[in-house]
Motif scaffolding. Structure first.
Motif, mmCIF file in Angstrom:
data_model
loop_
_atom_site.group_PDB
_atom_site.id
_atom_site.type_symbol
_atom_site.label_atom_id
_atom_site.label_comp_id
_atom_site.label_asym_id
_atom_site.label_seq_id
_atom_site.Cartn_x
_atom_site.Cartn_y
_atom_site.Cartn_z
ATOM 1 N N SER A 136 96.676 116.093 22.218
ATOM 2 C CA SER A 136 96.096 116.556 22.553
ATOM 3 C C SER A 136 94.501 117.072 23.480
ATOM 4 O O SER A 136 93.944 116.607 22.993
ATOM 5 C CB SER A 136 95.625 118.478 21.774
ATOM 6 O OG SER A 136 97.207 118.583 21.284
ATOM 7 N N PHE A 137 94.675 116.234 25.082
ATOM 8 C CA PHE A 137 93.241 116.269 25.152
ATOM 9 C C PHE A 137 92.540 118.115 25.509
ATOM 10 O O PHE A 137 93.023 119.160 25.756
ATOM 11 C CB PHE A 137 93.404 115.893 26.327
ATOM 12 C CG PHE A 137 93.938 114.531 26.475
ATOM 13 C CD1 PHE A 137 92.444 113.966 26.503
ATOM 14 C CD2 PHE A 137 95.139 114.570 26.742
ATOM 15 C CE1 PHE A 137 93.369 112.305 26.383
ATOM 16 C CE2 PHE A 137 95.554 113.349 26.629
ATOM 17 C CZ PHE A 137 95.172 112.466 27.181
ATOM 18 N N VAL A 138 90.981 118.010 24.621
ATOM 19 C CA VAL A 138 90.423 119.699 24.631
ATOM 20 C C VAL A 138 89.532 119.481 25.188
ATOM 21 O O VAL A 138 88.774 118.743 24.889
ATOM 22 C CB VAL A 138 90.023 119.819 22.665
ATOM 23 C CG1 VAL A 138 90.159 121.342 22.739
ATOM 24 C CG2 VAL A 138 92.344 119.905 22.571
ATOM 25 N N GLY A 139 88.666 120.224 25.932
ATOM 26 C CA GLY A 139 87.802 120.152 26.337
ATOM 27 C C GLY A 139 86.514 120.438 25.363
ATOM 28 O O GLY A 139 86.604 120.666 24.815
ATOM 29 N N VAL A 140 85.563 119.376 25.436
ATOM 30 C CA VAL A 140 84.560 119.488 25.136
ATOM 31 C C VAL A 140 83.494 120.265 24.876
ATOM 32 O O VAL A 140 82.621 120.841 23.586
ATOM 33 C CB VAL A 140 84.109 118.360 25.484
ATOM 34 C CG1 VAL A 140 82.556 117.629 24.456
ATOM 35 C CG2 VAL A 140 84.684 116.586 25.141
ATOM 36 N N HIS A 141 83.885 120.793 26.384
ATOM 37 C CA HIS A 141 82.616 122.257 26.170
ATOM 38 C C HIS A 141 83.300 123.293 26.181
ATOM 39 O O HIS A 141 83.130 124.481 26.030
ATOM 40 C CB HIS A 141 81.689 121.966 27.723
ATOM 41 C CG HIS A 141 80.862 120.721 27.883
ATOM 42 N ND1 HIS A 141 81.338 119.817 28.076
ATOM 43 C CD2 HIS A 141 79.636 120.223 26.813
ATOM 44 C CE1 HIS A 141 80.122 118.914 28.218
ATOM 45 N NE2 HIS A 141 79.577 119.441 27.458
ATOM 46 N N THR A 142 84.360 123.473 26.505
ATOM 47 C CA THR A 142 85.244 125.177 26.701
ATOM 48 C C THR A 142 86.120 125.297 25.665
ATOM 49 O O THR A 142 86.856 125.939 25.277
ATOM 50 C CB THR A 142 86.179 125.069 28.448
ATOM 51 O OG1 THR A 142 87.529 124.069 28.108
ATOM 52 C CG2 THR A 142 85.118 124.871 29.348
#
Length: 322
Positions: A136-142
């Motif tokens: 999965s690609f997860v938002g670093v800030h969001t």
């Protein structure tokens, strides 16, 4: 008294008997239960990983199948050894992807791969017997999950990377210590103990009860199977002994050199591979006599030299000189 319900281990069956289309129902049942959707096997893929060699005791099998959406998927099953097991899993997936797309084909032809590893050793800390991993690609800030826009059949669709990237299943067979209730638990019980209950309704296991019976094999197949089981036991014993000796040696050297206790475990782990591989070489030499004895037995049963060669790995010349 002859034991009539001795079943063949899955790691042997998946490389030999289950390659036969008539036996696909067993594999389809296992995959259906594990992946949680009906799976239909199209074919066992011929690849480097599927070659049957005498010393190929712990290899992988690639399966081309269709899921419930009628999509083509690749399922890669490994009976993984302890040494570099994560690297082996990664390598197996990479091979499954690259071996089954032709040079010049569009990247859209890359198939989803499910990697299933059946582990008969302790891989580390964890309380479950089944682990699942995917990308999965997860938002670093969001903290949100990225959806990728792609084109399919002239339509713009959004997909999660997890729908495209490989999925991994680690089955820690020895960690299963409960009464089997669900179909998945019945399958894990069979993987661990070789036991299939008479009243099973789990997909694939009912068929396995009819087709994976040890005493249905001819004498040559039984000898080959027994040698495989012996090799597995030796492998497990080597790794277990090497780990114990490595830990003890690491502790002694750590004390002698005044190293902190936390370093001791690191020294032990660093020696495991060398100790295991060294012991394997010694044990392999010791097993040569056993192979010769098996060859003599099969020769006395008038089994062809070519079959004896496939079972024992001895050369035709050596067999004929026995």
């Amino acid at each position: 008294m002859v034991q009539k319900d001795r079943y063949i281990r899955f790691d042997w069956a998946v490389k030999r008997l289950l390659r036969n289309k008539a036996n696909f129902g067993v594999l389809e049942g296992f995959l259906t239960v594990l992946l949680g959707e009906p799976i239909r096997i199209v074919e066992i893929l011929e690849s480097e990983g599927n070659q049957q060699r005498e010393n190929d005791k712990f290899n992988r099998v690639d399966i081309k199948a269709r899921n419930s959406k009628d999509e083509i998927i690749i399922v890669e099953v490994q009976n993984t050894r302890e040494i570099y097991y994560l690297e082996r899993i990664l390598f197996g997936v990479a091979k499954a992807i690259t071996e089954h797309i032709e040079l010049g084909e569009l990247y859209s032809q890359v198939k989803k791969v499910y990697s299933i590893s059946i582990l008969y050793f302790d891989i580390g800390k964890g309380n479950d017997y089944l682990y699942h991993g995917q990308n999965s690609f997860v938002g670093v800030h969001t903290g949100d999950f990225l959806e990728v826009t792609t084109k399919e059949k002239d339509a713009i669709v959004r997909k999660l990377p997890a729908e495209i990237f490989p999925e991994y299943f680690l089955i820690r067979v020895n960690e299963f210590n409960k009464v089997a209730v669900t179909p998945l638990e019945e399958w894990i019980e069979y993987l661990k103990t070789g036991i299939i209950r008479p009243d099973t309704k789990a997909p694939g296991l009912e068929e396995a009860r009819r087709k994976l019976i040890y005493y249905n094999m001819d004498r040559a197949e039984q000898l080959a199977y027994d040698e495989h089981i012996n090799a597995v036991m030796i492998q497990n014993d080597v790794l277990s002994t090497a780990a114990d000796e490595g830990r003890e040696e690491g502790r002694q050297e750590g004390r002698q050199e005044g190293m902190a206790e936390g370093r001791q475990e690191g020294l032990a782990e660093g020696r495991q591979e060398g100790l295991a591989e060294g012991r394997q070489k010694g044990l392999a030499e010791g097993r040569q006599e056993e192979k010769i004895e098996n060859a003599r037995t099969m020769k006395s049963l008038n089994i062809p030299s070519e079959v004896i060669h496939q079972v024992t790995g001895l050369s035709i010349k050596d067999i004929e000189e026995l």
